[in-house]
Design an enzyme around this catalytic site. Sequence first.
Site, PDB file in Angstrom:
ATOM      1  N   TYR A  32      34.766  31.448 159.212  1.00  9.01           N
ATOM      2  CA  TYR A  32      35.163  31.772 157.844  1.00  9.01           C
ATOM      3  C   TYR A  32      34.110  31.381 156.821  1.00  9.01           C
ATOM      4  O   TYR A  32      34.088  31.919 155.719  1.00  9.01           O
ATOM      5  CB  TYR A  32      36.507  31.104 157.522  1.00  9.01           C
ATOM      6  CG  TYR A  32      37.597  31.617 158.405  1.00  9.01           C
ATOM      7  CD1 TYR A  32      38.093  32.909 158.261  1.00  9.01           C
ATOM      8  CD2 TYR A  32      38.121  30.829 159.422  1.00  9.01           C
ATOM      9  CE1 TYR A  32      39.081  33.394 159.092  1.00  9.01           C
ATOM     10  CE2 TYR A  32      39.117  31.305 160.261  1.00  9.01           C
ATOM     11  CZ  TYR A  32      39.589  32.583 160.092  1.00  9.01           C
ATOM     12  OH  TYR A  32      40.558  33.070 160.928  1.00  9.01           O
ATOM     13  N   HIS A  85      47.517  38.802 161.046  1.00  6.28           N
ATOM     14  CA  HIS A  85      46.332  37.993 161.304  1.00  6.28           C
ATOM     15  C   HIS A  85      45.295  38.182 160.212  1.00  6.28           C
ATOM     16  O   HIS A  85      44.490  37.289 159.938  1.00  6.28           O
ATOM     17  CB  HIS A  85      45.746  38.342 162.673  1.00  6.28           C
ATOM     18  CG  HIS A  85      45.147  37.157 163.377  1.00  6.28           C
ATOM     19  ND1 HIS A  85      45.913  36.101 163.843  1.00  6.28           N
ATOM     20  CD2 HIS A  85      43.858  36.842 163.666  1.00  6.28           C
ATOM     21  CE1 HIS A  85      45.116  35.197 164.401  1.00  6.28           C
ATOM     22  NE2 HIS A  85      43.867  35.622 164.308  1.00  6.28           N
ATOM     23  N   ARG A 138      50.064  31.741 162.289  1.00  4.69           N
ATOM     24  CA  ARG A 138      50.082  32.933 163.127  1.00  4.69           C
ATOM     25  C   ARG A 138      51.448  33.602 163.049  1.00  4.69           C
ATOM     26  O   ARG A 138      52.463  32.944 162.788  1.00  4.69           O
ATOM     27  CB  ARG A 138      49.765  32.572 164.568  1.00  4.69           C
ATOM     28  CG  ARG A 138      48.437  31.863 164.765  1.00  4.69           C
ATOM     29  CD  ARG A 138      48.259  31.425 166.207  1.00  4.69           C
ATOM     30  NE  ARG A 138      46.960  30.760 166.434  1.00  4.69           N
ATOM     31  CZ  ARG A 138      46.774  29.447 166.361  1.00  4.69           C
ATOM     32  NH1 ARG A 138      47.803  28.649 166.072  1.00  4.69           N
ATOM     33  NH2 ARG A 138      45.570  28.933 166.581  1.00  4.69           N
ATOM     34  N   LYS A 175      49.756  26.864 169.434  1.00  2.00           N
ATOM     35  CA  LYS A 175      49.325  27.092 170.810  1.00  2.00           C
ATOM     36  C   LYS A 175      49.367  25.789 171.598  1.00  2.00           C
ATOM     37  O   LYS A 175      49.033  24.725 171.077  1.00  2.00           O
ATOM     38  CB  LYS A 175      47.910  27.672 170.834  1.00  2.00           C
ATOM     39  CG  LYS A 175      47.831  29.101 170.307  1.00  2.00           C
ATOM     40  CD  LYS A 175      46.430  29.659 170.461  1.00  2.00           C
ATOM     41  CE  LYS A 175      46.362  31.115 170.037  1.00  2.00           C
ATOM     42  NZ  LYS A 175      45.001  31.681 170.188  1.00  2.00           N
ATOM     43  N   HIS A 201      43.318  25.260 164.724  1.00  2.00           N
ATOM     44  CA  HIS A 201      42.217  25.597 165.632  1.00  2.00           C
ATOM     45  C   HIS A 201      41.864  24.384 166.486  1.00  2.00           C
ATOM     46  O   HIS A 201      41.692  23.279 165.965  1.00  2.00           O
ATOM     47  CB  HIS A 201      40.972  26.023 164.846  1.00  2.00           C
ATOM     48  CG  HIS A 201      41.070  27.396 164.279  1.00  2.00           C
ATOM     49  ND1 HIS A 201      40.290  27.812 163.212  1.00  2.00           N
ATOM     50  CD2 HIS A 201      41.838  28.468 164.619  1.00  2.00           C
ATOM     51  CE1 HIS A 201      40.586  29.075 162.920  1.00  2.00           C
ATOM     52  NE2 HIS A 201      41.521  29.481 163.765  1.00  2.00           N
ATOM     53  N   ARG A 222      46.064  35.739 157.683  1.00  2.00           N
ATOM     54  CA  ARG A 222      45.584  34.424 158.133  1.00  2.00           C
ATOM     55  C   ARG A 222      44.088  34.284 157.819  1.00  2.00           C
ATOM     56  O   ARG A 222      43.655  33.254 157.284  1.00  2.00           O
ATOM     57  CB  ARG A 222      45.843  34.290 159.629  1.00  2.00           C
ATOM     58  CG  ARG A 222      45.333  33.019 160.295  1.00  2.00           C
ATOM     59  CD  ARG A 222      45.835  32.993 161.743  1.00  2.00           C
ATOM     60  NE  ARG A 222      45.148  32.045 162.588  1.00  2.00           N
ATOM     61  CZ  ARG A 222      45.466  30.761 162.711  1.00  2.00           C
ATOM     62  NH1 ARG A 222      46.456  30.271 161.968  1.00  2.00           N
ATOM     63  NH2 ARG A 222      44.819  29.956 163.533  1.00  2.00           N
TER      64      ARG A 222
END
Length: 309
Positions: free
Chosen positions: A290, A255, A161, A185, A281, A258
Site C-alpha cells: 500500500y 476487497h 475482509r 485467518k 496481515h 479494503r
Amino acid sequence: METTEVTDLSPAWQDALEAYERHLRAERGLSEHTVRAYTGDLAQLAAHAEALAIRDPAGLHLRALRSFLASQQVRGRSRSTLSRRAAAVRRFTAWMARTGRCDDDAGALLVNPRRHRELPAVLRQDEVRALLDAAAARAGDDAVGARDVAVLELLYATGIRVGELCGLDIDDVDQSRRVVRVIGKGDKERSVPFGVPAGRALDRWLAVRGTLAVDGSGPALFLGRRGARVDPRTVRRMVHTRLEDVEGAPDLGPHGLRHTAATHLLEGGADLRSVQELLGHASLATTQLYTHVSSERLRQAYTQAHPRA
C-alpha cells in the site's frame, strides 16, 4: 474428499491428499476458499506425478516438482498462480516429511517464482463519499438498504475482509468503544476501531434488523433477505452494484474497499505497523504494497498538476 475432485489416482495419492486436507482444516484452521485452492493445486500435482509414473507421493523428487511448475507455465498460468502453486507444493512436501510419509522434503529447494504484484485499484476519497451518500439516499426506510449502508461503512471504516464481516455477531460490536472484534485467518482474533459514521449506520441497521430476523437468525450481525447470516457473495454483488452509482469509479468488490481503507490510512499519516495490525496481515511485506499505491497516486497527481512535470 470434499473440496478436490480427483479420479484415477493411486490409493497412496488419495490417502495423502485426504489426510492433508484434514490437516489444513483441523490443524491450520484455514478458510474453505484457501483449502479449496490448496487441494486443487495438489490434485494437479498428483495428476502430473502419476503421468511421470510416480504412484506414491513419497517418491516425489525436485525434478518432478520443477516439471510440474514448468508444465503450468507452458499452459499460460500467471506468475501469481505459479507462485501460489509452488507455495502449496512446498507446504505439502514439508508436511509429508514432518509426518513421516517420506524420508526427504522434496520441495525444500523448490524456488518460488517471483510474483509480480500489481497495484490494486482503489477509490479516491471523494468517490468513497459519493458511494456512501448514494447508498444512504437509496436506502430510505428499507431494512436491506440500511444493512447495505452499514456494510459499506464498516468495510471502509475497518478494512476487514468480506468473510470476516459476514462472520460478525452482534456481540462482536462494542459501540461504546467503537471497536469490532474480528476473527481473521487462522482463527486469529483482533480488535479493529471504526468511526462515528459507521457507528451511526450500525445503529440504524440494528434498529430495523428485527424486520429481517427469523427463528434461525441467531446472533449474526448482518442478515440476508430471508433472515439467515448474509453470504459473502451477496455482499460482493451489492458492492459492485452500489459502485455503479459513482461516475468514473473503478469496478471494485469488498476487497477493493479494503485496499482503499489501507491506502487512505497511509495517506493520512498512519504508520505501516498499525495498518498491518488493523488489516490482520501476518507479514509486514504484504502491507508494504500500500505504500507503493500511495506513491503511485502521488506521482500521478504530480504529473497532472505540476507545470514542469
